[in-house]
Scaffold this motif. Structure first.
Motif, PDB file in Angstrom:
ATOM      1  N   SER A  90      38.760 -27.485  18.853  1.00 28.76           N
ATOM      2  CA  SER A  90      37.784 -29.341  19.210  1.00 28.76           C
ATOM      3  C   SER A  90      39.124 -30.364  17.861  1.00 28.76           C
ATOM      4  O   SER A  90      40.040 -30.135  17.541  1.00 28.76           O
ATOM      5  CB  SER A  90      36.809 -29.174  18.556  1.00 28.76           C
ATOM      6  N   VAL A  91      38.661 -31.640  18.461  1.00 31.47           N
ATOM      7  CA  VAL A  91      39.026 -32.870  17.711  1.00 31.47           C
ATOM      8  C   VAL A  91      37.672 -33.627  16.974  1.00 31.47           C
ATOM      9  O   VAL A  91      36.779 -33.549  17.522  1.00 31.47           O
ATOM     10  CB  VAL A  91      39.824 -34.190  18.467  1.00 31.47           C
ATOM     11  N   ALA A  92      38.015 -33.686  15.730  1.00 23.30           N
ATOM     12  CA  ALA A  92      36.850 -34.489  15.014  1.00 23.30           C
ATOM     13  C   ALA A  92      37.096 -35.612  14.366  1.00 23.30           C
ATOM     14  O   ALA A  92      38.853 -35.860  13.828  1.00 23.30           O
ATOM     15  CB  ALA A  92      36.030 -33.249  13.544  1.00 23.30           C
ATOM     16  N   GLU A  93      36.318 -36.397  14.214  1.00 21.98           N
ATOM     17  CA  GLU A  93      36.639 -37.872  12.885  1.00 21.98           C
ATOM     18  C   GLU A  93      36.675 -37.625  12.100  1.00 21.98           C
ATOM     19  O   GLU A  93      37.198 -38.843  11.215  1.00 21.98           O
ATOM     20  CB  GLU A  93      36.087 -39.129  14.225  1.00 21.98           C
ATOM     21  N   GLN A  94      35.643 -36.995  11.434  1.00 18.41           N
ATOM     22  CA  GLN A  94      35.574 -36.348  10.298  1.00 18.41           C
ATOM     23  C   GLN A  94      35.213 -35.673   9.570  1.00 18.41           C
ATOM     24  O   GLN A  94      35.067 -34.222  10.499  1.00 18.41           O
ATOM     25  CB  GLN A  94      34.821 -37.820   9.499  1.00 18.41           C
ATOM     26  N   GLU A  95      35.303 -35.510   8.385  1.00 19.36           N
ATOM     27  CA  GLU A  95      35.122 -34.243   7.747  1.00 19.36           C
ATOM     28  C   GLU A  95      34.329 -33.214   7.867  1.00 19.36           C
ATOM     29  O   GLU A  95      32.744 -34.689   8.144  1.00 19.36           O
ATOM     30  CB  GLU A  95      36.036 -34.284   5.972  1.00 19.36           C
ATOM     31  N   SER A  96      33.260 -32.097   7.795  1.00 18.68           N
ATOM     32  CA  SER A  96      32.370 -31.636   7.794  1.00 18.68           C
ATOM     33  C   SER A  96      31.812 -32.062   6.325  1.00 18.68           C
ATOM     34  O   SER A  96      32.047 -32.059   5.710  1.00 18.68           O
ATOM     35  CB  SER A  96      32.880 -30.216   8.035  1.00 18.68           C
ATOM     36  N   ASP A  97      30.811 -31.991   6.752  1.00 14.89           N
ATOM     37  CA  ASP A  97      29.562 -32.589   5.705  1.00 14.89           C
ATOM     38  C   ASP A  97      28.810 -31.516   5.396  1.00 14.89           C
ATOM     39  O   ASP A  97      28.505 -31.597   4.047  1.00 14.89           O
ATOM     40  CB  ASP A  97      28.712 -33.578   6.156  1.00 14.89           C
ATOM     41  N   VAL A  98      29.106 -30.048   5.571  1.00 16.49           N
ATOM     42  CA  VAL A  98      28.463 -28.767   5.772  1.00 16.49           C
ATOM     43  C   VAL A  98      29.642 -27.877   4.761  1.00 16.49           C
ATOM     44  O   VAL A  98      30.562 -27.845   5.438  1.00 16.49           O
ATOM     45  CB  VAL A  98      27.697 -28.242   6.227  1.00 16.49           C
ATOM     46  N   VAL A  99      29.794 -27.454   3.663  1.00 18.26           N
ATOM     47  CA  VAL A  99      31.011 -26.795   3.756  1.00 18.26           C
ATOM     48  C   VAL A  99      30.041 -25.014   2.945  1.00 18.26           C
ATOM     49  O   VAL A  99      29.675 -24.661   1.319  1.00 18.26           O
ATOM     50  CB  VAL A  99      31.998 -27.080   2.048  1.00 18.26           C
ATOM     51  N   LEU A 100      30.456 -24.139   3.996  1.00 18.89           N
ATOM     52  CA  LEU A 100      30.176 -22.447   3.549  1.00 18.89           C
ATOM     53  C   LEU A 100      30.642 -21.495   2.090  1.00 18.89           C
ATOM     54  O   LEU A 100      31.339 -21.897   1.995  1.00 18.89           O
ATOM     55  CB  LEU A 100      29.519 -21.842   4.210  1.00 18.89           C
ATOM     56  N   ASP A 101      29.281 -20.688   1.867  1.00 21.08           N
ATOM     57  CA  ASP A 101      30.727 -19.981   0.670  1.00 21.08           C
ATOM     58  C   ASP A 101      31.189 -18.851   1.318  1.00 21.08           C
ATOM     59  O   ASP A 101      32.182 -18.330   0.552  1.00 21.08           O
ATOM     60  CB  ASP A 101      29.979 -19.349  -0.601  1.00 21.08           C
TER      61      ASP A 101
END
Length: 195
Positions: free
Chosen positions: A47-58
């Motif tokens: 996929s192509v994203a325009e911005q970073e993810s706002d959720v980071v998992l452990d």
């Protein structure tokens, strides 16, 4: 009174219509397949994203990097780092290096995929050298970045939730360019000339 149409003429007309429909479908097949792969991640398409993810998992995942060139491509191409471990949702930055050992400018484009296929839909690129054509001058070496993250939604997918290792693979292909264009520098990467 009108004579009934020749059965052979009717059959020829029907067959001609079938041929026209099949040719039209064959031209539509490639764009449809590309769209299908982008939407579903089928065949490891990212996929192509325009911005970073706002959720980071452990939870972490190991991303391996692979580099190839097609048979006619004279470049040397390799990942700078073979693998990295990052948290799901965390933004990663990796570099690939290409070198043109020939005495002429060569242009190339990179095709890519992700394995396992189930992870393709969740592997999101923010920036990538594969989005544009690259040109290397004779003896030129270039480091090319790819910025990416693994979408946290992957842990909710029954087919992808147990993925712990993802391989990002690129293959560079020769691209024909007019000589004047090939002499231009590729702006999207850090380059150093080797003399």
């Amino acid at each position: 009174m009108r004579k009934p149409a020749d059965p052979n003429a009717r059959m020829a007309l029907r067959l001609s219509g079938i041929v026209v429909v099949m040719v039209a479908l064959s031209f539509a097949a490639v764009p449809f397949y590309n769209w299908f792969c982008r939407v579903t991640g089928y065949a490891g398409t990212t996929s192509v994203a325009e911005q970073e993810s706002d959720v980071v998992l452990d939870r972490t995942v190991t991303v391996r990097f692979d580099a190839n060139v097609e048979r006619d491509m004279p470049w040397e191409f390799r990942p700078v780092e073979r693998q990295m471990e990052l948290k799901i949702g965390e933004t990663g930055l990796a570099f690939y290096e290409a070198y043109n050992p020939t005495d002429r400018p060569i242009a190339g484009t990179a095709s890519y995929n992700v394995s396992p296929d189930a992870a393709g839909y969740y592997f999101s690129k923010i920036q990538c050298f594969c989005f544009t054509e690259q040109v290397l001058q004779p003896g030129e070496r270039m480091q090319m970045p790819v910025t990416f993250f693994v979408d946290p939604e992957m842990v909710n997918d029954r087919d992808a939730k147990n993925v712990r290792h993802i391989t990002l693979s690129y293959t560079f292909h020769v691209t024909d360019l007019p000589e004047a264009q090939a002499a231009l520098d590729a702006p999207a990467a850090t380059k150093t000339s080797i003399n």
